[in-house]
Scaffold this motif. Structure first.
Motif, PDB file in Angstrom:
ATOM      1  N   LYS A 115       0.821  -1.216   0.000  1.00  0.00           N
ATOM      2  CA  LYS A 115       0.000   0.000   0.000  1.00  0.00           C
ATOM      3  C   LYS A 115       0.853   1.264   0.000  1.00  0.00           C
ATOM      4  N   LEU A 116       2.053   1.194   0.617  1.00  0.00           N
ATOM      5  CA  LEU A 116       2.914   2.373   0.639  1.00  0.00           C
ATOM      6  C   LEU A 116       3.508   2.665  -0.741  1.00  0.00           C
ATOM      7  N   VAL A 117       3.961   1.634  -1.445  1.00  0.00           N
ATOM      8  CA  VAL A 117       4.480   1.843  -2.797  1.00  0.00           C
ATOM      9  C   VAL A 117       3.354   2.338  -3.705  1.00  0.00           C
ATOM     10  N   ALA A 118       2.133   1.855  -3.450  1.00  0.00           N
ATOM     11  CA  ALA A 118       0.992   2.281  -4.264  1.00  0.00           C
ATOM     12  C   ALA A 118       0.630   3.747  -4.045  1.00  0.00           C
ATOM     13  N   ILE A 119       1.182   4.382  -3.010  1.00  0.00           N
ATOM     14  CA  ILE A 119       0.960   5.818  -2.814  1.00  0.00           C
ATOM     15  C   ILE A 119       1.457   6.599  -4.029  1.00  0.00           C
TER      16      ILE A 119
END
Length: 515
Positions: A131-135
């Motif tokens: 989810k953080l990379v998807a930011i």
């Protein structure tokens, strides 16, 4: 997951916001820049695609450069390039100055799209990495939303009787406003720490541990450092300098092929053609220029919502299911667009010609009441009878006056395509790339794959105006849909799942030997 980590990930991926903003802005800019500089289809395609062309070279070398001097330093340079590009694009006095200024921006977003997911993956824990990379993708689509909203307001202001804006200068303000987020990005980058895994790569373990503890706290920070240390023999602390020969190592062949297929599929299905030419595509349905700007805002809203959905699901469902379901939806949506455009008819009646607002409309009288079953034939007929600059300035009104089709069908297809892309190939590709490759070679491999990704993107954007003019809307979207369908079957066969494993565990599982 700490608030500090979320903030760092958001700041680092603001380069994605600027990429999305630039891509969204240009879809409205070309409505005014085309007649301003009297551009051909090829020139128009080059103005739009030139940043992606420049980006592919930046992507090729950004990873290698960041391996040498650090992710943070390169990203600071990226932010400065964004600001320079925005200023000179707004001041462009010729076609050549415009595309050169945009190529400077292309260098910036090429490097940013590679380095942001790498950096975020290197500061994240296994649990929250997806989810953080998807930011980054969330920032990209927020950039699109901001750009389409900005274009909408500029277009509304242009139509106001009291506005200082004209057809000749409105596009300059559309481009110049990008300077504001570029400067904010530049300032914010000075506040983020260096990548702890990059520091470990440079044998600066004490600094790496300090950064890990700063981001995650004492307990989780030590756990992350122990995970890196335990796998150091399989990761970054080799004595040999990494070269491009590593791309041909047998142990890396499978994961490089997977990365290349996903990266090619992400762009060859036409996503940036739709984003960069969104306003023009909606005009092709005959809804008019003003409605096209409004529809583009709705498109960007859908993108944001489904990107958030991807962020909520990516660490629960996994990367593979999102990619497969999303790509299936992309294929169906594009084929729906092809069907909708294929049923269109074009006819300029006496009444519709009377309602046109430009003086040269009388030149169209010889073809009044003539029915065209092909958009290519209709547009070619218009170009033969009107000066190119007149045609470019009024093509939206001409299509609105002549077309008979189910515009809702195409609109649903476009929104379906955008939605499915936003929760699959958009964010998941960058997450997958940040996870597949060993730390020591991550920069060079992701840079190479991103080079191919951007090459395909620039070619699609360059060719898209030509495709619409020569192949027509229906065949163009059918080709995109057919490619998506083929890509789906390939991914079903080869795509691995990376959810729930640390970067070091994935290295052991997918590579199995020291690189």
């Amino acid at each position: 997951m700490s608030k500090k980590l979320i903030l760092i990930a958001f700041v680092v991926s603001l380069g994605g916001f600027l990429f999305g903003f630039d891509a969204g802005i240009i879809s409205g800019v070309m409505n005014y820049a085309n007649p301003e500089f009297n551009l051909t289809e090829t020139q128009s395609g080059w103005v739009v695609s030139s940043p992606s062309f420049a980006a592919m070279f930046a992507m090729l070398f950004a990873g290698r450069l960041s391996d040498a001097i650090g992710r943070k330093r390169v990203l600071i340079g990226v932010a400065a390039f964004y600001a320079v590009s925005a200023i000179f694009s707004a001041l462009a006095e010729s076609y050549h100055m415009l595309y050169i200024a945009r190529m400077i921006g292309g260098v910036a977003f090429g490097a940013a799209l590679v380095l942001a997911p790498v950096y975020i993956a290197e500061v994240s824990t296994t649990k929250d990495r997806g989810k953080l990379v998807a930011i980054q993708q969330l920032n990209i689509v927020l950039g699109f939303f901001a750009a389409f909203l900005s274009n909408y307001f500029f277009n509304e202001a242009l139509n106001s009787l009291t506005s200082f804006l004209t057809d000749g200068n409105v596009w300059r303000y559309m481009l110049g406003i990008e300077t504001i987020p570029a400067i904010i990005y530049l300032a914010a980058l000075f506040l983020v720490p260096r990548s702890p895994r990059w520091l470990f790569l440079k044998e600066r373990e004490n600094e790496a541990a300090t950064v890990m503890k700063f981001i995650h706290g004492e307990v989780i920070g030590l756990q992350e450092m122990n995970s890196i240390s335990q796998q150091s023999d399989n990761s970054a602390q080799g004595e040999n300098e990494v070269s491009y020969k590593v791309l041909f190592k047998k142990s890396l062949r499978f994961i490089i092929i997977v990365g290349l297929i996903v990266a090619i599929l992400q762009q060859i299905t036409g996503i940036n053609a739709v984003y960069f030419y969104a306003t023009s595509i909606f005009e092709q349905t005959g809804i008019g220029t003003d409605a096209s700007f409004t529809s583009s805002v709705l498109l960007s809203c859908v993108t944001v919502l489904f990107t958030i959905l991807a962020m909520l699901l990516i660490d629960k469902m996994g990367r593979r299911p999102l990619l497969l379901f999303g790509t299936a939806g992309i294929a169906i949506s594009l084929l729906l667009c092809a069907y909708g455009f294929n049923s269109a008819k074009y006819q300029l009646t006496t009444q519709s010609i009377d309602q046109l607002k430009f003086a040269e409309k009388e030149l169209l009288r010889p073809i009044q009441n003539q029915v065209f079953l092909s958009d290519v034939e209709f547009k070619n007929e218009l170009k033969q009878r009107l000066d190119n600059q007149v045609y470019l300035a009024n093509d939206g009104d001409l299509l609105q006056a002549a077309i008979t089709m189910n515009a809702t069908l195409v609109f649903v297809g476009i929104l379906g395509f955008i939605a499915c892309f936003a929760f699959s190939l958009g964010p998941v590709m960058w997450v997958l790339l940040s996870e597949l490759y060993p730390l020591k070679v991550r920069g060079i491999i992701i840079g190479t794959i991103a080079f191919v990704n951007s090459l395909i993107s620039s070619l699609v954007q360059l060719v898209f105006p030509w495709e619409l003019a020569n192949l027509g809307n229906a065949l163009t979207f059918f080709i995109f849909g057919a490619i998506a369908l083929v890509g789906l079957f390939i991914m079903i066969k080869i795509l691995p799942e990376t959810k729930g494993r640390s970067l070091e565990e994935l290295e052991l599982e997918l590579v199995g030997e020291k690189v």
